[in-house]
Design a protein around this motif. Structure first.
Motif, mmCIF file in Angstrom:
data_model
loop_
_atom_site.group_PDB
_atom_site.id
_atom_site.type_symbol
_atom_site.label_atom_id
_atom_site.label_comp_id
_atom_site.label_asym_id
_atom_site.label_seq_id
_atom_site.Cartn_x
_atom_site.Cartn_y
_atom_site.Cartn_z
ATOM 1 N N CYS A 79 -19.721 27.373 -46.554
ATOM 2 C CA CYS A 79 -20.921 28.214 -46.479
ATOM 3 C C CYS A 79 -20.883 29.198 -47.641
ATOM 4 O O CYS A 79 -19.804 29.555 -48.131
ATOM 5 N N SER A 80 -22.067 29.631 -48.077
ATOM 6 C CA SER A 80 -22.121 30.537 -49.232
ATOM 7 C C SER A 80 -21.442 31.876 -48.949
ATOM 8 O O SER A 80 -21.085 32.605 -49.868
ATOM 9 N N CYS A 81 -21.222 32.191 -47.651
ATOM 10 C CA CYS A 81 -20.577 33.465 -47.316
ATOM 11 C C CYS A 81 -19.057 33.387 -47.486
ATOM 12 O O CYS A 81 -18.363 34.397 -47.389
ATOM 13 N N GLY A 82 -18.554 32.166 -47.716
ATOM 14 C CA GLY A 82 -17.118 32.016 -47.877
ATOM 15 C C GLY A 82 -16.461 31.373 -46.664
ATOM 16 O O GLY A 82 -15.391 30.784 -46.770
ATOM 17 N N ALA A 83 -17.116 31.472 -45.529
ATOM 18 C CA ALA A 83 -16.581 30.836 -44.316
ATOM 19 C C ALA A 83 -16.990 29.355 -44.299
ATOM 20 O O ALA A 83 -17.565 28.844 -45.259
ATOM 21 N N GLU A 84 -16.685 28.671 -43.200
ATOM 22 C CA GLU A 84 -17.056 27.252 -43.087
ATOM 23 C C GLU A 84 -18.155 27.067 -42.053
ATOM 24 O O GLU A 84 -18.079 27.604 -40.939
ATOM 25 N N ALA A 85 -19.169 26.287 -42.442
ATOM 26 C CA ALA A 85 -20.229 25.974 -41.483
ATOM 27 C C ALA A 85 -19.839 24.721 -40.711
ATOM 28 O O ALA A 85 -19.174 23.834 -41.253
ATOM 29 N N ARG A 86 -20.255 24.662 -39.450
ATOM 30 C CA ARG A 86 -19.888 23.514 -38.606
ATOM 31 C C ARG A 86 -21.087 22.607 -38.362
ATOM 32 O O ARG A 86 -22.222 23.074 -38.258
ATOM 33 N N TYR A 87 -20.781 21.323 -38.230
ATOM 34 C CA TYR A 87 -21.841 20.362 -37.916
ATOM 35 C C TYR A 87 -22.551 20.771 -36.641
ATOM 36 O O TYR A 87 -21.915 21.113 -35.642
ATOM 37 N N HIS A 88 -23.850 20.761 -36.639
ATOM 38 C CA HIS A 88 -24.627 21.190 -35.483
ATOM 39 C C HIS A 88 -25.356 20.017 -34.857
ATOM 40 O O HIS A 88 -25.123 19.661 -33.721
ATOM 41 N N ASP A 89 -26.224 19.381 -35.635
ATOM 42 C CA ASP A 89 -26.931 18.194 -35.144
ATOM 43 C C ASP A 89 -27.577 17.479 -36.343
ATOM 44 O O ASP A 89 -27.394 17.890 -37.487
ATOM 45 N N HIS A 90 -28.286 16.421 -36.067
ATOM 46 C CA HIS A 90 -29.072 15.771 -37.117
ATOM 47 C C HIS A 90 -30.512 16.242 -36.988
ATOM 48 O O HIS A 90 -31.039 16.317 -35.885
ATOM 49 N N ARG A 91 -31.126 16.564 -38.097
ATOM 50 C CA ARG A 91 -32.504 17.035 -38.050
ATOM 51 C C ARG A 91 -33.381 16.196 -38.964
ATOM 52 O O ARG A 91 -32.933 15.671 -39.970
ATOM 53 N N ARG A 92 -34.634 16.132 -38.568
ATOM 54 C CA ARG A 92 -35.591 15.309 -39.291
ATOM 55 C C ARG A 92 -36.143 16.059 -40.503
ATOM 56 O O ARG A 92 -36.407 17.256 -40.405
ATOM 57 N N LYS A 93 -36.259 15.372 -41.608
ATOM 58 C CA LYS A 93 -36.876 15.980 -42.801
ATOM 59 C C LYS A 93 -38.057 15.126 -43.211
ATOM 60 O O LYS A 93 -37.953 13.901 -43.291
ATOM 61 N N GLN A 94 -39.185 15.776 -43.465
ATOM 62 C CA GLN A 94 -40.364 15.071 -43.958
ATOM 63 C C GLN A 94 -40.544 15.426 -45.423
ATOM 64 O O GLN A 94 -40.432 16.584 -45.801
ATOM 65 N N LEU A 95 -40.813 14.400 -46.200
ATOM 66 C CA LEU A 95 -40.871 14.602 -47.641
ATOM 67 C C LEU A 95 -42.021 13.778 -48.210
ATOM 68 O O LEU A 95 -42.183 12.611 -47.860
ATOM 69 N N LEU A 96 -42.798 14.394 -49.091
ATOM 70 C CA LEU A 96 -43.786 13.602 -49.810
ATOM 71 C C LEU A 96 -43.153 13.161 -51.120
ATOM 72 O O LEU A 96 -42.738 13.981 -51.931
#
Ligand SMILES: [Zn+2]
Length: 430
Positions: free
Chosen positions: A48-65
């Motif tokens: 994570c940009s704060c220096g700590a570690e981010a944890r996997y949360h879930d899968h999320r949908r992304k819409q893209l043109l």
């Protein structure tokens, strides 16, 4: 299509072309969706940009043109327990962080949005690329990219201010020019409220864009000055003379100003131009655009001698002759000797005399010509039309300063032939 062809009912080529393109695009989105859907297990933790570690949360949908049409895919989403920040590393990888548009679509929107009105851009994207977006989306993307170009520009300007610019690896040039000018751009009411009326000489409801051109010159076989093909780069913005001075200085440095054998600044009589020339480009030959100077005399003659065309022509011819020969003191004497009829005209003549007196050394045209230099600011005047006017001064357009400056930054970048480099650097940096 083939069936109707066999039946001999003819072929509506355009309809077939467009329908086929739409189908090809659809097929393309299927390919993209497959590529974008990663099947391997994602890592459980990311930085994570704060220096700590981010944890996997879930899968999320992304819409893209995308350039092929809309796609949807799932990607891993991480949350940092330390600072609460959420992120999808996949988005960063794909250069679509915080965006609903793929890089290819964003580039298209920036390019058309820098050329035409946002609504025309929308129509062009639909016709030429088969992409459906709103005019507002084009506006937002084009402005965001223009603002990003400007942010990078400001970083260069800060370095220039602290004299930290890297040495320039440009070839030595014999003659290097800087031309400056101002031109009004129509703005929304809020942008002129509380500002002194025509303080900067601009009509109401406009703000002045300061435009600078940098280019090099060689001479042709008759020793006449010729502008180096494709050597012109532009900088412009609605900003103070002080801010603009640093912008132009940075550009000149980047182009190898320090290594020019002969340096020239050309502008009209505006005081801010010569102040900047003095401050940032000391030692340069200063030239007042001959055509502006001539214009002053024509306009003055029309006011002094409105009725007697014959006398007026003779008077102007005398003045122009002194001007062309660089005999500015003699010209000022003619002005001061002309008999005024009203108090107001007296003032006008005095102002004009001061204009020529103050700029006398910048009007030694025969000496400039002898050195094979340009004496007109045609390049920056053309720039006012092509860089600014063609996009920002169309009827019915009213800009915010922020929006205008973003589009101006984008246009300067493109017209200085730097957009492709910017786009590549940007992706590398991302
Ligand atoms: Zn964090």
């Amino acid at each position: 299509m083939f069936a109707s062809q066999r039946k001999g009912t003819g072929l509506d080529l355009e309809a077939v072309e467009m329908a086929t393109r739409a189908r090809m695009h659809q097929a393309g989105t299927a390919v993209l969706t497959g590529l974008l859907t990663v099947r391997i297990d994602p890592p459980t933790r990311v930085a994570c940009s704060c220096g700590a570690e981010a944890r996997y949360h879930d899968h999320r949908r992304k819409q893209l043109l995308t350039a092929l049409g809309p796609v949807e895919f799932d990607r891993a989403y991480y949350v940092c327990p330390h600072c609460g920040h959420g992120q999808s590393p996949r988005d960063r990888e794909l250069d679509v962080e915080g965006s609903r548009y793929s890089p290819a679509v964003r580039r298209m929107m920036a390019v058309v949005g820098s050329e035409s009105s946002f609504d025309q851009s929308r129509q062009q994207l639909e016709l030429l690329a088969g992409i459906e977006v709103t005019a507002k989306a084009v506006e937002r993307q084009a402005e965001a990219i223009g603002a990003d170009i400007e942010t990078r520009q400001q970083a260069d300007i800060r370095r220039a201010k602290q004299l930290e610019l890297p040495a320039v690896c440009a070839p030595d040039v014999p003659v290097f020019y800087i031309e400056m000018d101002g031109t009004g751009v129509p703005v929304v009411k809020a942008e002129t409220e509380g500002r002194a009326g025509k303080a900067d000489g601009q009509p109401p409801h406009t703000r002045e864009v300061k435009l600078g051109c940098v280019f090099t010159q060689t001479t042709n076989k008759n020793d006449r000055p010729v502008r180096d093909e494709d050597s012109t780069s532009y900088v412009a913005a609605i900003e103070t003379a002080e801010q603009f001075g640093l912008r132009l200085y940075t550009e000149a440095w980047r182009r190898g100003w320090s290594r020019a054998q002969k340096k020239v600044v050309i502008g009209d009589g505006a005081v801010w131009i010569w102040n900047l020339a003095q401050q940032h480009f000391p030692g340069a030959i200063q030239i007042v655009d001959l055509y502006h100077a001539r214009q002053h005399l024509h306009e003055l003659s029309a006011r002094l001698l409105p009725n007697d065309i014959k006398v007026r022509k003779r008077w102007v011819a005398r003045c122009l002759d002194r001007l062309e020969r660089g005999k500015i003191e003699a010209l000022v004497k003619i002005l001061r000797d002309s008999p005024p009829t009203t108090e107001e005209l007296l003032k006008t003549i005095a102002n004009e005399a001061v204009y020529f007196e103050r700029n006398a050394e910048r009007m030694r045209y025969p000496a400039f010509r002898l050195q094979g230099l340009f004496v007109g600011s045609g390049v920056v005047e053309a720039g006012c039309k092509t860089v600014i006017g063609a996009r920002l001064k169309r009827s019915g357009m009213f800009w915010t300063v922020r929006g205008a400056n973003a589009i101006i930054a984008l246009r300067c970048c493109r017209l200085s032939r730097r957009f492709e480099d910017y786009w590549t650097d940007r992706s590398v940096a991302a």
